[in-house]
Design a protein around this motif. Structure first.
Motif, PDB file in Angstrom:
ATOM      1  N   GLU A  98       0.907  -0.934  -0.064  1.00 51.56           N
ATOM      2  CA  GLU A  98      -0.059   0.153   0.001  1.00 51.56           C
ATOM      3  C   GLU A  98       0.669   1.240   0.198  1.00 51.56           C
ATOM      4  OE1 GLU A  98      -4.097   0.814   2.444  1.00 51.56           O
ATOM      5  OE2 GLU A  98      -2.449   1.080   3.544  1.00 51.56           O
ATOM      6  N   ALA A  99       2.003   1.184   0.595  1.00 49.24           N
ATOM      7  CA  ALA A  99       2.935   2.419   0.706  1.00 49.24           C
ATOM      8  C   ALA A  99       3.373   2.817  -0.832  1.00 49.24           C
ATOM      9  CB  ALA A  99       4.069   2.269   1.956  1.00 49.24           C
ATOM     10  N   GLY A 100       3.732   1.585  -1.462  1.00 47.69           N
ATOM     11  CA  GLY A 100       4.133   1.838  -2.657  1.00 47.69           C
ATOM     12  C   GLY A 100       2.981   2.453  -3.670  1.00 47.69           C
ATOM     13  N   VAL A 101       1.752   2.264  -3.661  1.00 47.74           N
ATOM     14  CA  VAL A 101       0.484   2.957  -3.956  1.00 47.74           C
ATOM     15  C   VAL A 101       0.667   4.252  -3.683  1.00 47.74           C
ATOM     16  CG1 VAL A 101      -1.905   3.108  -4.168  1.00 47.74           C
ATOM     17  CG2 VAL A 101      -0.940   0.842  -4.002  1.00 47.74           C
ATOM     18  N   GLY A 102       0.984   4.634  -2.398  1.00 47.96           N
ATOM     19  CA  GLY A 102       1.239   6.205  -2.167  1.00 47.96           C
ATOM     20  C   GLY A 102       2.370   6.751  -2.739  1.00 47.96           C
ATOM     21  N   GLN A 103       3.247   6.004  -3.013  1.00 46.88           N
ATOM     22  CA  GLN A 103       4.488   6.414  -3.866  1.00 46.88           C
ATOM     23  C   GLN A 103       4.244   6.777  -5.171  1.00 46.88           C
ATOM     24  OE1 GLN A 103       7.386   3.590  -3.152  1.00 46.88           O
ATOM     25  NE2 GLN A 103       7.331   3.837  -0.994  1.00 46.88           N
ATOM     26  N   GLY A 104       3.430   6.007  -6.030  1.00 41.89           N
ATOM     27  CA  GLY A 104       2.836   6.134  -7.486  1.00 41.89           C
ATOM     28  C   GLY A 104       1.772   7.204  -7.294  1.00 41.89           C
ATOM     29  N   LEU A 105       0.999   7.310  -6.298  1.00 42.34           N
ATOM     30  CA  LEU A 105       0.262   8.596  -6.394  1.00 42.34           C
ATOM     31  C   LEU A 105       0.838   9.906  -6.221  1.00 42.34           C
ATOM     32  CD1 LEU A 105      -2.719   7.319  -3.832  1.00 42.34           C
ATOM     33  CD2 LEU A 105      -2.840   7.401  -6.445  1.00 42.34           C
ATOM     34  N   ALA A 106       1.894   9.913  -5.175  1.00 44.43           N
ATOM     35  CA  ALA A 106       2.593  11.253  -5.201  1.00 44.43           C
ATOM     36  C   ALA A 106       3.575  11.650  -6.494  1.00 44.43           C
ATOM     37  CB  ALA A 106       3.527  10.886  -4.005  1.00 44.43           C
ATOM     38  N   ALA A 107       3.954  10.683  -7.102  1.00 40.71           N
ATOM     39  CA  ALA A 107       4.713  11.020  -8.297  1.00 40.71           C
ATOM     40  C   ALA A 107       3.864  11.300  -9.499  1.00 40.71           C
ATOM     41  CB  ALA A 107       5.357   9.492  -8.980  1.00 40.71           C
ATOM     42  N   ALA A 108       2.593  10.858  -9.427  1.00 46.44           N
ATOM     43  CA  ALA A 108       1.583  11.321 -10.319  1.00 46.44           C
ATOM     44  C   ALA A 108       0.980  12.814 -10.031  1.00 46.44           C
ATOM     45  CB  ALA A 108       0.358  10.313 -10.566  1.00 46.44           C
ATOM     46  N   TYR A 109       1.084  12.935  -8.872  1.00 51.50           N
ATOM     47  CA  TYR A 109       0.585  14.313  -8.300  1.00 51.50           C
ATOM     48  C   TYR A 109       1.685  15.313  -8.603  1.00 51.50           C
ATOM     49  CZ  TYR A 109      -2.715  11.842  -5.377  1.00 51.50           C
ATOM     50  OH  TYR A 109      -3.762  11.286  -4.750  1.00 51.50           O
ATOM     51  N   LEU A 110       2.921  14.977  -8.368  1.00 47.21           N
ATOM     52  CA  LEU A 110       4.127  15.655  -8.642  1.00 47.21           C
ATOM     53  C   LEU A 110       4.384  16.302 -10.184  1.00 47.21           C
ATOM     54  CD1 LEU A 110       6.360  17.267  -7.269  1.00 47.21           C
ATOM     55  CD2 LEU A 110       7.792  15.228  -7.778  1.00 47.21           C
ATOM     56  N   ALA A 111       3.938  15.106 -10.755  1.00 51.20           N
ATOM     57  CA  ALA A 111       4.206  15.346 -12.331  1.00 51.20           C
ATOM     58  C   ALA A 111       2.739  16.240 -13.159  1.00 51.20           C
ATOM     59  CB  ALA A 111       4.135  13.947 -13.274  1.00 51.20           C
ATOM     60  N   GLY A 112       1.736  16.218 -12.176  1.00 51.56           N
ATOM     61  CA  GLY A 112       0.616  16.858 -12.793  1.00 51.56           C
ATOM     62  C   GLY A 112      -0.344  16.141 -13.522  1.00 51.56           C
ATOM     63  N   VAL A 113      -0.129  14.918 -13.371  1.00 49.81           N
ATOM     64  CA  VAL A 113      -0.985  13.927 -13.965  1.00 49.81           C
ATOM     65  C   VAL A 113      -2.375  13.761 -13.487  1.00 49.81           C
ATOM     66  CG1 VAL A 113      -1.427  11.311 -14.870  1.00 49.81           C
ATOM     67  CG2 VAL A 113       0.830  12.503 -14.715  1.00 49.81           C
ATOM     68  N   VAL A 114      -2.539  13.778 -12.421  1.00 48.70           N
ATOM     69  CA  VAL A 114      -3.818  13.958 -11.665  1.00 48.70           C
ATOM     70  C   VAL A 114      -3.518  14.674 -10.362  1.00 48.70           C
ATOM     71  CG1 VAL A 114      -4.884  11.683 -12.554  1.00 48.70           C
ATOM     72  CG2 VAL A 114      -3.425  11.710 -10.457  1.00 48.70           C
ATOM     73  N   THR A 115      -4.795  15.220  -9.820  1.00 44.44           N
ATOM     74  CA  THR A 115      -5.086  15.551  -8.476  1.00 44.44           C
ATOM     75  C   THR A 115      -5.612  14.738  -7.743  1.00 44.44           C
ATOM     76  OG1 THR A 115      -7.176  16.704  -8.724  1.00 44.44           O
ATOM     77  CG2 THR A 115      -4.943  18.000  -9.585  1.00 44.44           C
ATOM     78  N   ARG A 116      -5.593  14.802  -6.311  1.00 47.22           N
ATOM     79  CA  ARG A 116      -6.303  13.809  -5.228  1.00 47.22           C
ATOM     80  C   ARG A 116      -7.716  13.946  -5.822  1.00 47.22           C
ATOM     81  NH1 ARG A 116      -9.184  10.852  -3.619  1.00 47.22           N
ATOM     82  NH2 ARG A 116      -9.540   9.954  -1.586  1.00 47.22           N
ATOM     83  N   ALA A 117      -8.352  14.945  -6.218  1.00 45.61           N
ATOM     84  CA  ALA A 117      -9.597  15.169  -6.203  1.00 45.61           C
ATOM     85  C   ALA A 117     -10.096  14.421  -7.842  1.00 45.61           C
ATOM     86  CB  ALA A 117      -9.834  16.682  -6.513  1.00 45.61           C
ATOM     87  N   ASP A 118      -9.159  14.066  -8.397  1.00 36.53           N
ATOM     88  CA  ASP A 118      -9.478  13.261  -9.707  1.00 36.53           C
ATOM     89  C   ASP A 118      -9.829  11.966  -9.381  1.00 36.53           C
ATOM     90  OD1 ASP A 118      -8.993  15.478 -11.422  1.00 36.53           O
ATOM     91  OD2 ASP A 118      -7.105  15.161 -11.509  1.00 36.53           O
ATOM     92  N   LEU A 119      -9.539  11.212  -8.113  1.00 36.93           N
ATOM     93  CA  LEU A 119      -9.450   9.826  -8.052  1.00 36.93           C
ATOM     94  C   LEU A 119     -10.221   9.416  -7.108  1.00 36.93           C
ATOM     95  CD1 LEU A 119      -5.093   9.764  -7.649  1.00 36.93           C
ATOM     96  CD2 LEU A 119      -6.544   9.512  -9.736  1.00 36.93           C
ATOM     97  N   PHE A 120     -10.594   8.102  -7.387  1.00 33.27           N
ATOM     98  CA  PHE A 120     -11.367   7.355  -6.393  1.00 33.27           C
ATOM     99  C   PHE A 120     -10.290   6.243  -5.626  1.00 33.27           C
ATOM    100  CE2 PHE A 120     -13.969   3.676  -5.113  1.00 33.27           C
ATOM    101  CZ  PHE A 120     -14.945   4.023  -4.769  1.00 33.27           C
ATOM    102  N   LEU A 121     -10.097   6.250  -4.425  1.00 33.03           N
ATOM    103  CA  LEU A 121      -9.075   5.536  -3.724  1.00 33.03           C
ATOM    104  C   LEU A 121      -9.873   4.558  -2.869  1.00 33.03           C
ATOM    105  CD1 LEU A 121      -6.353   7.842  -2.771  1.00 33.03           C
ATOM    106  CD2 LEU A 121      -6.588   6.495  -4.937  1.00 33.03           C
ATOM    107  N   GLN A 122      -9.611   3.230  -3.033  1.00 33.53           N
ATOM    108  CA  GLN A 122     -10.199   2.244  -2.210  1.00 33.53           C
ATOM    109  C   GLN A 122      -9.336   1.302  -1.609  1.00 33.53           C
ATOM    110  OE1 GLN A 122     -14.052   0.034  -3.200  1.00 33.53           O
ATOM    111  NE2 GLN A 122     -12.522  -1.612  -4.057  1.00 33.53           N
TER     112      GLN A 122
END
Length: 278
Positions: free
Chosen positions: A49-73
């Protein structure tokens, strides 16, 4: 919260089980390819799960998505489903374990809430138990505190769901099951969910049904539709009310899976696929 009030329930989930050191890179890749819903669990035995968070952080930093764009389960998993890397104190009460697991998940995922919090299977393969009732109430408290929007259960039978309803437990917003064609694509559980406006999430749609992918009906449909057999299965799933989950690590398959949204199947074709194993 009734699921019909959801503002952005997804139409495809990207699953992160069994990816280990590739989890961060594959999570980021899935987001770059167009997935906007991520499924994970605070169960180090099968998820990172921490790796998922790392992938999310990288995508946020690169401007691919924002947290508001996502559905996290994510999910709460009983100790018997874990290995030694527990996300909670095993000596604590089940209610405390739920809260500790959620706190850990939010830290892993770098967020103050998840969109869906799922009980990762009842404590018994046969009954909705007192343990499950305690955990479900603790999960409701997490929802009421704003740390999740919706609640769900996974790996459940029709008997579990009926007992849950008989106990007057709050109905889940989601049910997530492995979906086998040989039992009508989990027809009985899907019917229960449809009657109660519960969204059914299906996983292992491909890996549990390899015979379907080779069936002449499906391969013929794929050829006529300029699609792959996997795309036909995902299009079928969505058309019959299944929210599909894919865990592919292949970027081309990610593209193809998302493109299954454009594959149209007739009512007769849907009936034929649904009854393939009968």
């Amino acid at each position: 919260m009734p699921i019909e009030h959801a503002s952005h329930v997804p139409d495809f989930l990207y699953g992160t089980a069994w990816k280990e050191d590739r989890t961060a890179a594959l999570t980021e890749l899935a987001l770059r390819m167009g997935f906007r819903a991520i499924d994970t669990a605070n169960q180090r035995r099968h998820y990172f799960e921490a790796g998922v968070g790392q992938g999310l952080a990288a995508a946020y930093l690169a401007g691919v998505v924002t947290r508001a764009d996502l559905f996290l389960q994510t999910k709460f998993t009983y100790q018997r489903g874990q290995d030694h890397r527990l996300p909670y104190d095993p000596a604590a009460s089940l209610s405390a374990q739920v809260a500790q697991s959620m706190t850990s998940s939010l830290a892993h995922l770098g967020t103050d809430h998840v969109d869906s919090y799922v009980l990762h299977g009842p404590s018994s393969g046969y009954d909705w138990s007192e343990e499950d009732a305690e955990v479900w109430e603790a999960m409701r408290k997490e929802r009421d505190a704003g740390r999740t929007r919706f609640l769900g259960v996974s790996n459940v039978s029709l008997a579990h769901l009926e007992q849950m309803a008989s106990a007057h437990a709050e109905a889940p917003a989601f049910v997530q099951n492995r979906c086998f064609a040989r039992v009508g694509w989990d027809r009985n559980v899907r019917s229960f969910c449809r009657e109660r406006k519960i969204i059914y999430q299906g996983f292992s749609l491909l890996t549990a049904n390899t015979e379907v992918l080779r069936h002449p009906l499906v391969t013929g449909l794929a050829a006529r539709s300029n699609a792959t057999p996997a795309q036909v299965v995902f299009a079928f799933a969505r058309a019959v009310g299944i929210l599909p989950l894919t865990g592919t690590s292949d970027p081309e398959h990610m593209k193809q899976d998302l493109a299954s949204r454009d594959v149209a199947l007739s009512p007769g074709t849907l009936r034929a696929i649904e009854s393939l194993a009968e």
